[in-house]
Design a protein around this motif. Structure first.
Motif, PDB file in Angstrom:
ATOM      1  N   SER B  29       0.074  -5.264   1.502  1.00  0.00           N
ATOM      2  CA  SER B  29       1.070  -4.323   0.985  1.00  0.00           C
ATOM      3  C   SER B  29       0.447  -2.944   0.984  1.00  0.00           C
ATOM      4  O   SER B  29      -0.713  -2.778   0.612  1.00  0.00           O
ATOM      5  CB  SER B  29       1.525  -4.720  -0.422  1.00  0.00           C
ATOM      6  OG  SER B  29       0.473  -4.579  -1.338  1.00  0.00           O
ATOM      7  N   HIS B  30       1.187  -1.973   1.424  1.00  0.00           N
ATOM      8  CA  HIS B  30       0.652  -0.626   1.531  1.00  0.00           C
ATOM      9  C   HIS B  30       1.794   0.381   1.653  1.00  0.00           C
ATOM     10  O   HIS B  30       2.963  -0.014   1.740  1.00  0.00           O
ATOM     11  CB  HIS B  30      -0.275  -0.529   2.747  1.00  0.00           C
ATOM     12  CG  HIS B  30       0.298  -1.144   3.981  1.00  0.00           C
ATOM     13  ND1 HIS B  30      -0.042  -2.416   4.394  1.00  0.00           N
ATOM     14  CD2 HIS B  30       1.208  -0.711   4.866  1.00  0.00           C
ATOM     15  CE1 HIS B  30       0.621  -2.715   5.499  1.00  0.00           C
ATOM     16  NE2 HIS B  30       1.395  -1.700   5.807  1.00  0.00           N
ATOM     17  N   THR B  31       1.428   1.632   1.657  1.00  0.00           N
ATOM     18  CA  THR B  31       2.417   2.673   1.907  1.00  0.00           C
ATOM     19  C   THR B  31       2.128   3.306   3.262  1.00  0.00           C
ATOM     20  O   THR B  31       0.976   3.359   3.700  1.00  0.00           O
ATOM     21  CB  THR B  31       2.388   3.758   0.818  1.00  0.00           C
ATOM     22  OG1 THR B  31       1.065   4.307   0.751  1.00  0.00           O
ATOM     23  CG2 THR B  31       2.768   3.189  -0.529  1.00  0.00           C
ATOM     24  N   ASP B  36       6.953  14.562   5.646  1.00  0.00           N
ATOM     25  CA  ASP B  36       6.133  15.466   4.862  1.00  0.00           C
ATOM     26  C   ASP B  36       6.207  15.081   3.384  1.00  0.00           C
ATOM     27  O   ASP B  36       7.279  15.125   2.780  1.00  0.00           O
ATOM     28  CB  ASP B  36       6.619  16.905   5.062  1.00  0.00           C
ATOM     29  CG  ASP B  36       5.728  17.880   4.314  1.00  0.00           C
ATOM     30  OD1 ASP B  36       4.511  17.614   4.219  1.00  0.00           O
ATOM     31  OD2 ASP B  36       6.251  18.893   3.820  1.00  0.00           O
ATOM     32  N   LYS B  37       5.082  14.677   2.829  1.00  0.00           N
ATOM     33  CA  LYS B  37       4.988  14.258   1.430  1.00  0.00           C
ATOM     34  C   LYS B  37       5.975  13.133   1.112  1.00  0.00           C
ATOM     35  O   LYS B  37       6.535  13.067   0.009  1.00  0.00           O
ATOM     36  CB  LYS B  37       5.227  15.451   0.484  1.00  0.00           C
ATOM     37  CG  LYS B  37       4.177  16.543   0.596  1.00  0.00           C
ATOM     38  CD  LYS B  37       4.477  17.688  -0.362  1.00  0.00           C
ATOM     39  CE  LYS B  37       3.430  18.781  -0.241  1.00  0.00           C
ATOM     40  NZ  LYS B  37       3.727  19.924  -1.137  1.00  0.00           N
ATOM     41  N   GLN B  38       6.208  12.322   2.082  1.00  0.00           N
ATOM     42  CA  GLN B  38       7.144  11.221   1.882  1.00  0.00           C
ATOM     43  C   GLN B  38       6.541   9.937   2.444  1.00  0.00           C
ATOM     44  O   GLN B  38       6.059   9.900   3.575  1.00  0.00           O
ATOM     45  CB  GLN B  38       8.481  11.527   2.564  1.00  0.00           C
ATOM     46  CG  GLN B  38       9.590  10.618   2.097  1.00  0.00           C
ATOM     47  CD  GLN B  38      10.963  11.139   2.487  1.00  0.00           C
ATOM     48  OE1 GLN B  38      11.082  12.128   3.213  1.00  0.00           O
ATOM     49  NE2 GLN B  38      11.984  10.472   2.011  1.00  0.00           N
ATOM     50  N   GLU B  39       6.588   8.908   1.632  1.00  0.00           N
ATOM     51  CA  GLU B  39       6.008   7.628   2.017  1.00  0.00           C
ATOM     52  C   GLU B  39       7.053   6.522   1.884  1.00  0.00           C
ATOM     53  O   GLU B  39       8.085   6.686   1.232  1.00  0.00           O
ATOM     54  CB  GLU B  39       4.806   7.287   1.120  1.00  0.00           C
ATOM     55  CG  GLU B  39       3.647   8.266   1.225  1.00  0.00           C
ATOM     56  CD  GLU B  39       2.547   7.958   0.231  1.00  0.00           C
ATOM     57  OE1 GLU B  39       1.388   8.257   0.531  1.00  0.00           O
ATOM     58  OE2 GLU B  39       2.858   7.411  -0.857  1.00  0.00           O
ATOM     59  N   ASP B  41       7.047   2.138   1.177  1.00  0.00           N
ATOM     60  CA  ASP B  41       6.211   0.995   0.820  1.00  0.00           C
ATOM     61  C   ASP B  41       6.604  -0.206   1.679  1.00  0.00           C
ATOM     62  O   ASP B  41       7.781  -0.452   1.935  1.00  0.00           O
ATOM     63  CB  ASP B  41       6.340   0.663  -0.667  1.00  0.00           C
ATOM     64  CG  ASP B  41       7.786   0.590  -1.129  1.00  0.00           C
ATOM     65  OD1 ASP B  41       8.470   1.627  -1.082  1.00  0.00           O
ATOM     66  OD2 ASP B  41       8.238  -0.509  -1.514  1.00  0.00           O
ATOM     67  N   VAL B  42       5.579  -0.933   2.092  1.00  0.00           N
ATOM     68  CA  VAL B  42       5.769  -2.070   2.984  1.00  0.00           C
ATOM     69  C   VAL B  42       5.054  -3.282   2.399  1.00  0.00           C
ATOM     70  O   VAL B  42       3.958  -3.159   1.846  1.00  0.00           O
ATOM     71  CB  VAL B  42       5.211  -1.766   4.391  1.00  0.00           C
ATOM     72  CG1 VAL B  42       5.298  -2.997   5.281  1.00  0.00           C
ATOM     73  CG2 VAL B  42       5.947  -0.600   5.017  1.00  0.00           C
ATOM     74  N   LEU B  43       5.702  -4.414   2.518  1.00  0.00           N
ATOM     75  CA  LEU B  43       5.120  -5.666   2.015  1.00  0.00           C
ATOM     76  C   LEU B  43       5.190  -6.715   3.115  1.00  0.00           C
ATOM     77  O   LEU B  43       6.252  -6.939   3.714  1.00  0.00           O
ATOM     78  CB  LEU B  43       5.899  -6.135   0.780  1.00  0.00           C
ATOM     79  CG  LEU B  43       5.574  -7.524   0.237  1.00  0.00           C
ATOM     80  CD1 LEU B  43       4.190  -7.553  -0.395  1.00  0.00           C
ATOM     81  CD2 LEU B  43       6.632  -7.957  -0.793  1.00  0.00           C
ATOM     82  N   HIS B  57      10.739  -4.098   3.400  1.00  0.00           N
ATOM     83  CA  HIS B  57      10.734  -2.658   3.186  1.00  0.00           C
ATOM     84  C   HIS B  57      12.006  -2.280   2.441  1.00  0.00           C
ATOM     85  O   HIS B  57      12.937  -3.088   2.317  1.00  0.00           O
ATOM     86  CB  HIS B  57      10.673  -1.923   4.533  1.00  0.00           C
ATOM     87  CG  HIS B  57      11.896  -2.123   5.375  1.00  0.00           C
ATOM     88  ND1 HIS B  57      12.130  -3.277   6.095  1.00  0.00           N
ATOM     89  CD2 HIS B  57      12.963  -1.329   5.600  1.00  0.00           C
ATOM     90  CE1 HIS B  57      13.281  -3.177   6.745  1.00  0.00           C
ATOM     91  NE2 HIS B  57      13.824  -2.006   6.450  1.00  0.00           N
ATOM     92  N   ASN B  58      12.041  -1.057   1.970  1.00  0.00           N
ATOM     93  CA  ASN B  58      13.236  -0.591   1.284  1.00  0.00           C
ATOM     94  C   ASN B  58      14.160   0.089   2.286  1.00  0.00           C
ATOM     95  O   ASN B  58      13.705   0.728   3.236  1.00  0.00           O
ATOM     96  CB  ASN B  58      12.864   0.387   0.171  1.00  0.00           C
ATOM     97  CG  ASN B  58      14.001   0.614  -0.790  1.00  0.00           C
ATOM     98  OD1 ASN B  58      14.806  -0.294  -1.021  1.00  0.00           O
ATOM     99  ND2 ASN B  58      14.093   1.803  -1.343  1.00  0.00           N
TER     100      ASN B  58
END
Lengths: 269, 70
Positions: B29-31, B36-39, B41-43, B57-58
């Motif tokens: 799991s990570h981002t 720009d300044k946007q991430e 999240d992934v699982l 993912h979302n």
């Protein structure tokens, strides 16, 4: 800022399931603070008191932490737990994850330590720890002036909160350092999720908001954490957790700034 | 009779003691940076029931998991 690891182990014995969650959280300060890192939280008197110690306090290096301005009144439960119990550090330490029951009593889920009297962890000024103690409930503890103090978490309407802690993160949000905690269940919100947040170094108590949950969604009380993250979103930060439910549903909760936290499960295609 | 009871008890323990009620195991799991300044999240999870793998993912419609094809 705001990295962390949350691990979980499950064990079944005689038909009952025990879930142990262990959190490790960390925070990196944007600037070096004089004396930063030279603090330590510790539990003393067989678990009856929480102290913050600092080498710079030469005459009295360890000071008793107050809970909402008063002493901790929950007696230690020696065999299993201490009250206060340090739940999780914010700064590069390890802690135990506990829950509170309907009466506000703290119970350790796992990760017992053999010698609780010598349980210490590092901390830095301006960042605190989360602890169960006082007259019950989850508190956020930090150094305020020259006195370590714990403030109980409450809802926006002033109701006390409880629940099982599943994730803690420290993150920057609109130029401020904030500390957030996701809890599941509790007396105020059976089976639901709530997110508590406090501004690091501030004088306001942590406030908790119930998560908006999709209608028809099953109770999340039996949720099992899969991961937790701080996610940057155009200058703001979101405290995100992924979880699973018995039977195989996966869900995601997100808390971002002043927005209402939301939880949703993955829909089957 | 006694042996049968022992075997039955062992079988019951084997079934109840080893049954997983949570089928997923986190693989990663990570981002990831998506702007720009946007991430985001992934699982990544593994399903121990059939040894499959999914990526979650979302999305604007809510969280989504896509099963990885073998």
């Amino acid at each position: 800022m705001g990295f962390g690891v949350m691990s979980e182990t499950q064990a079944s014995y005689a038909g009952s399931l025990t879930v142990s969650r262990t959190g490790v959280a960390g925070a990196s300060a944007a600037e070096v603070q004089p004396g930063g890192g030279d603090y330590v939280w510790r539990i003393v008197d067989a678990g009856a008191r929480l102290e913050l110690c600092h080498a710079g306090w030469a005459t009295r290096p360890c000071r008793t932490t107050l809970f909402d301005g008063g002493p901790n009144t929950i007696a230690p439960f020696l065999r299993f737990s201490t009250n206060p119990t340090i739940v999780d550090p914010v700064n590069l330490g390890r802690g135990q994850v506990v829950s509170v029951d309907a009466n506000g009593n703290g119970w350790v889920f796992g990760g017992l330590k053999a010698d609780l009297d010598k349980f210490t962890m590092p901390a830095t000024p301006g960042s605190g720890v989360w602890a169960f103690g006082g007259s019950g409930g989850l508190h956020h503890c930090q150094l305020e002036g020259e006195r370590p103090n714990c403030r109980v978490t409450r809802t926006a309407t002033g109701e006390p909160t409880a629940g099982v802690l599943v994730s803690i993160k420290t993150y920057a949000d609109e130029g401020q350092t904030r500390e957030g905690a996701w809890l599941v269940g509790g007396t105020a919100l059976a089976g639901g999720m709530q997110h508590c947040e406090v501004k690091s170094g501030g004088a306001d108590p942590p406030t908790c908001k119930a998560a908006q949950i999709t209608p028809g969604q099953p109770s999340l009380w039996a949720m099992s954490l899969l991961s937790s993250h701080v996610v940057a979103d155009r200058g703001r930060s979101a405290h995100v957790i992924w979880f699973q439910l018995p039977g195989g549903s996966i869900g995601r909760c997100q808390a971002r700034g002043g927005d209402a936290p939301v939880c949703d499960v993955v829909r089957k295609d | 009779m006694t042996m049968k009871m022992v075997v039955a008890a062992l079988c019951l323990f084997a079934v109840s003691g080893c049954t997983r009620i949570y089928p997923y195991v986190t693989m990663s799991s990570h981002t990831i940076a998506v702007g720009d300044k946007q991430e985001a999240d992934v699982l990544w999870v593994a399903d121990v029931r059939d040894d499959s793998m999914s990526r979650c993912h979302n999305s604007p419609q809510g969280p989504k998991c896509v099963r990885v094809q073998h």
